[in-house]
Motif scaffolding. Structure first.
Motif, mmCIF file in Angstrom:
data_model
loop_
_atom_site.group_PDB
_atom_site.id
_atom_site.type_symbol
_atom_site.label_atom_id
_atom_site.label_comp_id
_atom_site.label_asym_id
_atom_site.label_seq_id
_atom_site.Cartn_x
_atom_site.Cartn_y
_atom_site.Cartn_z
ATOM 1 N N ARG A 151 0.834 -1.203 0.000
ATOM 2 C CA ARG A 151 0.000 0.000 0.000
ATOM 3 C C ARG A 151 0.868 1.253 0.000
ATOM 4 N NH1 ARG A 151 -3.080 -2.962 3.586
ATOM 5 N NH2 ARG A 151 -2.256 -1.820 5.379
ATOM 6 N N ARG A 152 1.928 1.261 0.817
ATOM 7 C CA ARG A 152 2.838 2.410 0.852
ATOM 8 C C ARG A 152 3.505 2.613 -0.507
ATOM 9 N NH1 ARG A 152 4.214 0.597 5.910
ATOM 10 N NH2 ARG A 152 6.072 -0.437 5.140
ATOM 11 N N ARG A 153 3.946 1.526 -1.081
ATOM 12 C CA ARG A 153 4.610 1.577 -2.383
ATOM 13 C C ARG A 153 3.656 2.130 -3.444
ATOM 14 N NH1 ARG A 153 7.223 -3.800 -4.739
ATOM 15 N NH2 ARG A 153 8.744 -2.945 -6.150
ATOM 16 N N VAL B 31 3.165 5.874 -2.848
ATOM 17 C CA VAL B 31 4.330 6.629 -3.309
ATOM 18 C C VAL B 31 4.321 6.730 -4.832
ATOM 19 C CG1 VAL B 31 6.860 6.561 -3.485
ATOM 20 C CG2 VAL B 31 5.758 6.152 -1.285
#
Length: 182
Positions: free
Chosen positions: A14-16, A19
């Motif tokens: 999710r973070r990737r 970003v």
């Protein structure tokens, strides 16, 4: 243990993704700003008679379609009576290139004589030069604010034209319905 690893991997994905989306959004934003800046010129030497965005738009549209104008009014001084300036964005980069091709050899600016009225005393000389896209997008002073307003003026103009087109379409459909009803 396996569940915790799964949660950690999901969070990392999710973070990737977030970003990637952010970088994509920033790249699009910068490319749009860069494209807009590449179609924009700085016009200096604007006097009291020319401190009207519509008047500047009309005058510069003789060279090609104008997308947006943003005027920065400044008080005249004893040394500089025509102290205001504007950013003029054209619809096509070619218009900017054609305009700047009028520059004298070795000069990066163009001097254009414009008549505000019927007498030679009303004439003003515009000083036109290309703006630097990166500087324009990163400027935080009055230039940056004027650049942002010029972009906003373009967005507002596009929205207005879209609304007008929708109204025209609705009127056309209403006329057709009336004819069919007869």
């Amino acid at each position: 243990m396996l569940r915790q690893a799964s949660v950690t991997i999901s969070a990392a994905i999710r973070r990737r993704h977030a970003v990637k989306m952010y970088k994509s959004h920033q790249a699009k934003k910068e490319s749009d700003g860069y494209s807009f800046a590449a179609r924009t010129v700085h016009v200096g030497g604007i006097g009291k008679d020319w401190e009207d965005e519509d008047k500047i738009d009309y005058w510069f549209s003789r060279g090609g379609p104008v997308a947006s104008v943003a005027l920065r009014k400044r008080k005249p001084t004893a040394d500089i009576p025509n102290n205001s300036w504007a950013l003029v964005a054209f619809q096509h980069e070619k218009t900017v290139a054609d305009l700047l091709s009028l520059a004298q050899d070795g000069d990066d600016r163009v001097l254009l004589r414009a008549d505000a009225g019927d007498t030679a005393d009303d004439a003003v000389v515009f000083i036109v030069h290309r703006i630097e896209p990166v500087k324009a997008m990163n400027s935080t002073g009055s230039f940056g604010k004027t650049f942002q307003r010029c972009m906003k003026n373009l967005e507002d103009r596009q929205k207005r034209l879209l609304r007008e087109a929708k109204v025209q379409k609705l009127l056309s459909e209403a006329r057709e319905a009336r004819w069919r009803a007869l």
